[in-house]
Enzyme design. Structure first.
Site, PDB file in Angstrom:
ATOM      1  CG  ASP A  37      -2.055   0.986   1.115  1.00  0.00           C
ATOM      2  OD1 ASP A  37      -3.219   0.539   1.030  1.00  0.00           O
ATOM      3  OD2 ASP A  37      -1.794   2.208   1.104  1.00  0.00           O
ATOM      4  CG  ASN A  94     -12.173  -0.914   4.164  1.00  0.00           C
ATOM      5  OD1 ASN A  94     -12.488  -1.442   5.229  1.00  0.00           O
ATOM      6  ND2 ASN A  94     -11.040  -0.248   4.011  1.00  0.00           N
ATOM      7  CB  SER A 102     -10.882   5.253  -1.033  1.00  0.00           C
ATOM      8  OG  SER A 102      -9.697   4.493  -0.918  1.00  0.00           O
ATOM      9  CB  VAL A 103      -9.442   1.894  -4.839  1.00  0.00           C
ATOM     10  CG1 VAL A 103      -9.116   1.445  -6.263  1.00  0.00           C
ATOM     11  CG2 VAL A 103      -8.445   2.956  -4.373  1.00  0.00           C
ATOM     12  CG  HIS A 107      -8.839  -2.869  -2.223  1.00  0.00           C
ATOM     13  ND1 HIS A 107      -9.809  -2.240  -2.974  1.00  0.00           N
ATOM     14  CD2 HIS A 107      -8.710  -2.142  -1.094  1.00  0.00           C
ATOM     15  CE1 HIS A 107     -10.249  -1.175  -2.329  1.00  0.00           C
ATOM     16  NE2 HIS A 107      -9.602  -1.098  -1.174  1.00  0.00           N
ATOM     17  CG  HIS A 109      -6.844  -2.956   3.293  1.00  0.00           C
ATOM     18  ND1 HIS A 109      -6.152  -1.796   3.057  1.00  0.00           N
ATOM     19  CD2 HIS A 109      -8.093  -2.752   2.806  1.00  0.00           C
ATOM     20  CE1 HIS A 109      -6.952  -0.914   2.459  1.00  0.00           C
ATOM     21  NE2 HIS A 109      -8.136  -1.469   2.300  1.00  0.00           N
TER      22      HIS A 109
END
Ligand code: 5GP
Length: 121
Positions: A37, A94, A102-103, A107, A109
């Site tokens: 990240d 998320n 936010s993207v 994904h 993490h």
């Protein structure tokens, strides 16, 4: 829709997959890519993403089972390479506004290298 428009709709993560922007890759295979990240929230902060542009987990479907399984099955190996398999790590996905996404490219993490608080804020 012409090609230019389609290209401009690529997310930052698709650009990383296509090597159009740099990222520090730590793992890749035919289904997934993992990279550090750019704004780490822990000493180890890796994003594991599908090559397929699935926007978020809520939009995944039956045909995505293999790639989603691959993300979880490879997390231990990726954590091991990053040196946090023994100390422990957390996987976070998320989803949507309140989830902190936010993207819009699914994904996972992988966070570790320090004790992580629970519950998250
Ligand atoms: P989200 O908030 O959607 O769950 O997580 C998106 C993550 O992508 C954030 O932790 C953010 O730091 C990371 N990120 C955003 N842009 C880039 C980039 O260009 N390169 C890398 N390596 N990470 C990024």
């Amino acid at each position: 829709m012409d090609n230019q428009l389609l290209m401009s709709e690529k997310t930052i993560f698709e650009k990383i997959i296509d090597r159009e922007i740099p990222a520090e890759l730590v793992y890749e295979d035919e289904l997934i890519v993992a990279f550090k990240d750019v704004n780490p929230k822990a000493p180890v902060h890796i994003l594991i993403i599908p090559r397929k542009a699935i926007p978020r987990v809520a939009e995944a479907n039956e045909e995505d089972q293999q790639v989603l399984g691959r993300i979880l099955c490879k997390a231990g190996e990726i954590a091991d390479k990053a040196g946090v398999k023994e100390s422990g790590f957390r996987l976070v996905i998320n989803n949507g506004k309140d989830g902190g996404e936010s993207v819009p490219h699914l994904h996972c993490h992988l966070l570790g290298g320090r004790p992580l608080e629970w519950p998250p804020g």
